[in-house]
Design an enzyme around this catalytic site. Structure first.
Site, PDB file in Angstrom:
ATOM      1  CG  HIS B 104      -1.952  -1.105   1.203  1.00 31.53           C
ATOM      2  ND1 HIS B 104      -2.977  -1.163   0.284  1.00 31.53           N
ATOM      3  CD2 HIS B 104      -2.074  -2.219   1.977  1.00 31.53           C
ATOM      4  CE1 HIS B 104      -3.707  -2.264   0.521  1.00 31.53           C
ATOM      5  NE2 HIS B 104      -3.176  -2.915   1.531  1.00 31.53           N
ATOM      6  CB  CYS B 204     -29.987   6.121  24.600  1.00 31.12           C
ATOM      7  SG  CYS B 204     -30.230   5.347  26.217  1.00 31.12           S
ATOM      8  NE  ARG B 242     -20.077   3.128  24.284  1.00 30.92           N
ATOM      9  CZ  ARG B 242     -20.164   3.571  25.532  1.00 30.92           C
ATOM     10  NH1 ARG B 242     -19.541   4.677  25.896  1.00 30.92           N
ATOM     11  NH2 ARG B 242     -20.868   2.940  26.431  1.00 30.92           N
ATOM     12  CB  CYS B 246     -24.153   0.692  24.097  1.00 30.52           C
ATOM     13  SG  CYS B 246     -23.714   2.439  23.961  1.00 30.52           S
TER      14      CYS B 246
END
Lengths: 138, 285, 109
Positions: B104, B204, B242, B246
């Site tokens: 790359h 939420c 994360r 949660c």
């Protein structure tokens, strides 16, 4: 007015919400100040301590101290288990007598800075920082 | 007793009033290194049509000091991990004797735009791949090296490097064609209540963003800023870590990082932020 | 020595003689406070960087004594006067005796 157990608990909870839970300043903090100043009186002009009123997390709280003409500045977190944070000693090539860093606060408390000026006098500044607790398990 | 109730009500009311005002997203502009302006608040993309009036990066829900920390690459502690990943990028690993750079070249050139389109369909493998899955596919297939732990520091740092070179470019994940089925599965999961608290992602982050949850601000749960350097744990955090946190907080058994459920959820949640800038590594509390 | 310790310094490459410049430094370090316990309840021993200094051509700019209340990945920002061209030397001292150094050359111009 008769106080029921529930009433007292509710009132206690309300007080906590409104005022937070200040950490008790330790005697160690007062000892550290005395060790730095030798017990001398401290003035209140000429040292600026900048800290957030509310820190989003106590683990990383940005602060700045600035005392033109200072030889050294001591920073203390009065409510931490050990109050010492840092002591900045400025050398001949310091461009200003100020510095910023990031500190840990165990809870809502007073951060104190004391500058030792070139003439041997001391100046103290203090800032109350409220440390909030996160919503989702912190 | 009446007096107690009145005092409590007054104290409670003042706390809520103060809190509500404070929880609103802050109007501010995120300019990185005084040159790159990021899109952090924009029109709702197709994925959230009818559900959200506009999409807002989590950056707007943070305090002044936290927002400032992300605006300068030197002040952003997440950039330390980017630098560590730059070293890893050039390090030869595995039996094929290759590094990332062998194929790359310069990550700053070759990886530009990559973060913005992941997760995406991989035709050869016939699957939706997250960027973590692609990094590990590169390692195991091309480098003949060991895969990295899905949410480990090496992986998250590598993602931070790859994200950092796309900062400012709009998130643009595909939701149709071969990924449509996975995207639908992710959407289903987003609106499914889990755990003892019976909360879905939407309860939420769609119904209550801009309000307080305990002493914290609820954001829209956008993931354009990942990996995220959190002041709380002073390290980079990945999307699936994360998600896991949660779901755990709803008091449910969570899915595993890298599981098909979280891959689908990531695709769907990423598409809810189409149009926001890639921000990673961002800084949050 | 703690793993992956990497110093970063932001200093200008050039300054006018007598100019005051802003310096930022950051070093990746866990700053283990000695206050935390591991999963088994044992105290994790303290391991921090306890001192940081910045010198220019051998003269002190700032000398910082650091305590465990300094955050993970310690960050400092301060100002230095550049009287002449030369080397700015940054040194971090670890509890375990390791010393990490970085030098930046500042030219006049």
């Amino acid at each position: 007015m008769t106080m029921t157990r529930r009433g007292v608990m509710v009132m206690g909870a309300g007080a906590l919400v409104a005022f937070g839970l200040p950490m008790r300043a330790s005697a160690a903090g007062e000892d550290a100040i005395a060790a730095f100043t030798g017990g001398a009186d401290m003035g209140s002009e000429g040292l600026t301590l900048t800290a957030p009123e509310i820190a989003e997390n106590g683990n990383t709280v940005p602060i700045e101290v600035d005392a033109p003409g200072a030889e050294a500045i001591l920073v203390l977190a009065m409510g931490n288990p050990t109050p010492g944070v840092a002591e900045f000693k400025f050398g001949p090539l310091a461009g200003s007598h100020s510095a910023s860093t990031r500190i840990r606060l165990a809870g809502t408390q007073d951060v104190v800075a004391i500058a030792k000026m070139k003439d041997g006098s001391f100046v103290k500044a203090s800032s109350n920082v409220k440390v909030t607790i996160g919503g989702c398990g912190g | 007793m009446k007096k107690t109730a009145l005092i409590t009500a007054l104290l409670g009311a003042s706390a809520i009033t103060a809190g509500a005002a404070w929880a609103e997203p802050v109007e501010d502009t995120l300019i990185i290194n005084e040159e790159t302006e990021l899109t952090t608040w924009t029109d709702a993309p197709a994925a959230v049509e009818g559900a959200l009036p506009e999409v807002i990066s989590g950056w707007h829900f943070r305090g002044t000091e936290t927002r400032a920390m992300q605006a300068d690459d030197f002040d952003n502690p997440g950039m330390i991990f980017v630098e560590q990943a730059m070293d890893a990028w050039d390090t030869v690993e595995g039996e094929a004797g290759k590094s990332c750079a062998s194929c790359h070249g310069d990550a700053g050139e070759s990886m530009k735009g990559v973060r913005a389109v992941y997760p995406k369909w991989n035709e050869d493998a016939g699957e939706v791949r997250t960027l973590e899955m692609q990094v590990n596919a590169c390692r195991t297939e091309n480098m003949k090296a060991e895969p990295l732990k899905y949410t480990g520091t090496d992986m998250t740092s590598m993602l931070a490097l790859i994200s950092s070179v796309s900062r400012g470019m709009p998130i643009n994940v595909a939701t149709d064609g071969p990924v449509a089925e996975t995207w639908e599965a992710g959407k289903e999961l987003y609106y499914t209540r889990t755990g003892q608290l019976e909360l879905s992602c939407a309860n939420c982050h769609e119904d209550n963003y801009g309000r307080m949850i305990r002493a914290d601000h609820l954001s829209q749960g956008q993931i354009n800023g990942f990996p995220v350097y959190r002041l709380k744990n002073t390290k980079l955090n990945s999307v699936h870590a994360r998600f896991k946190g949660c779901v755990r907080d709803t008091r449910a058994e969570t899915f595993s990082p890298g599981s098909p459920e979280f891959v689908a959820l990531e695709l769907y949640v990423a598409s809810r932020g189409n149009g926001l800038s890639v921000e990673g590594p961002s800084v949050r509390n | 020595m703690a793993d992956n310790v990497k110093p970063r310094v932001k200093a200008p490459r050039k300054a006018r003689a007598g100019e005051t410049v802003t310096i930022k430094t950051l070093i990746s370090h866990p700053m283990e406070s000695g206050q935390r316990k591991d999963a088994d309840g044992n105290t994790i021993p303290r391991s921090i960087i306890n001192r940081f200094t910045c010198e220019f051509n051998g003269e002190m700019v700032v000398d910082v004594t650091m305590e465990p209340a300094i955050s993970t990945n310690p960050y400092f920002e301060f100002e230095a006067v550049i009287p002449d061209a030369g080397d700015m030397k940054f040194t971090w001292y670890d509890d375990d005796g390791s010393v990490y150094e970085e030098t930046k050359n500042i030219a006049l111009g």
